[in-house]
Scaffold this active site. Sequence first.
Site, PDB file in Angstrom:
ATOM      1  CG  ASN A   1      11.030  28.177  -2.750  1.00  0.00           C
ATOM      2  OD1 ASN A   1      10.827  29.289  -3.212  1.00  0.00           O
ATOM      3  ND2 ASN A   1      12.248  27.770  -2.463  1.00  0.00           N
TER       4      ASN A   1
ATOM      5  CB  CYS B   1      12.493  35.068  -1.956  1.00  0.00           C
ATOM      6  SG  CYS B   1      11.833  33.378  -1.887  1.00  0.00           S
ATOM      7  N   GLY B   2       9.470  35.590  -3.670  1.00  0.00           N
ATOM      8  CA  GLY B   2       8.022  35.649  -3.533  1.00  0.00           C
ATOM      9  C   GLY B   2       7.452  34.603  -2.597  1.00  0.00           C
TER      10      GLY B   2
ATOM     11  CG  HIS C   1      13.130  35.868 -12.651  1.00  0.00           C
ATOM     12  ND1 HIS C   1      13.030  34.590 -12.148  1.00  0.00           N
ATOM     13  CD2 HIS C   1      12.991  36.709 -11.602  1.00  0.00           C
ATOM     14  CE1 HIS C   1      12.836  34.661 -10.835  1.00  0.00           C
ATOM     15  NE2 HIS C   1      12.811  35.935 -10.487  1.00  0.00           N
TER      16      HIS C   1
ATOM     17  CD  GLU D   1      14.593  29.854  -6.721  1.00  0.00           C
ATOM     18  OE1 GLU D   1      15.039  30.782  -6.012  1.00  0.00           O
ATOM     19  OE2 GLU D   1      13.622  29.161  -6.371  1.00  0.00           O
ATOM     20  NE  ARG D   2      19.977  35.760  -8.515  1.00  0.00           N
ATOM     21  CZ  ARG D   2      19.959  37.024  -8.093  1.00  0.00           C
ATOM     22  NH1 ARG D   2      20.879  37.871  -8.497  1.00  0.00           N
ATOM     23  NH2 ARG D   2      19.027  37.441  -7.267  1.00  0.00           N
TER      24      ARG D   2
ATOM     25  CB  CYS E   1      10.772  30.143  -8.307  1.00  0.00           C
ATOM     26  SG  CYS E   1      11.630  31.747  -8.370  1.00  0.00           S
TER      27      CYS E   1
ATOM     28  N   GLY F   1       9.777  33.839  -9.904  1.00  0.00           N
ATOM     29  CA  GLY F   1       9.855  33.197 -11.204  1.00  0.00           C
ATOM     30  C   GLY F   1       8.493  33.060 -11.861  1.00  0.00           C
TER      31      GLY F   1
END
Length: 276
Positions: free
Chosen positions: A13, A75-76, A161, A210-211, A219, A222
């Site tokens: 990511n 955002c993780g 989510h 993802e958006r 994610c 997520g």
Amino acid sequence: MKYAFTKMHGLGNDFVVFDAFSQPLELTPEQFRHIGDRNFGIGCDQILLVEPPTLPDTDFNYRIFNADGDEVEQCGNGARCFARYVHDKGLTDKREIRVGTKAGVITLLMEADDMIRVNMGVPVLEPGQIPFVADQAAAEYQVEVQGETLTLGVVSMGNPHAVMVVDNLEHAPLEQIGSALQQHPRFPQRVNVGFMQILSADAIALRVFERGVGETLACGTGACAAVVSGRLRGLLNKTVKVSLPGGSLMIEWPDEQAPVLMYGPAASVFEGSIEL
């Protein structure tokens, strides 16, 4: 004007990170879209800004912009890259960092094994706060999509989510269902859509649409949302290995009053500058 950046990734990511801590940085949505363009810009899933703190008892502020130019709440995987960045750049020597985001304060911890632990906070399950249109909170919801009824778990980890359990992850209709749910009126701020295959009570495989991005290799929020949803449905244990296309994360969630903890790596890829 030229801007220095660092390209980073968390399990594939990928992010472009800018230092807005040492000097102010204001970019337009068009500039964010240019940066995120994989053909004409640098290319990334999201752009991260490292800023001075704006909340009490925090060390930094953290802003996240999707490749389509929209600012998002959390955002993780980006949070882990954020921790790696501020350490690599000498912006802090703390092992534990408190960071303000649009979704609230998160805590990042540099572990001894070079992994990064992120306290993602307590998940939001109340529909109106996710936001999701429903009369009351539930472990599962029925949502009509393209003429069929889908069973979803819906959770916010600072961003919304929807989580579906599927038997075969490889053949899951990510783009078709993901795109339809992102435009669904029951998700007024759109939604990230996770497709979860249960491997055991301690392990899942996950793909996320993802958006503003589409499917990504990983994610972090997520992964957290999937474990929360799986726990609420009685399918998963407290600690779960989440296998994503880009690699694996460990997620812990003891109970509904506890924060979700995420463990995983973050890496720098290269540095450069871009004319904007």
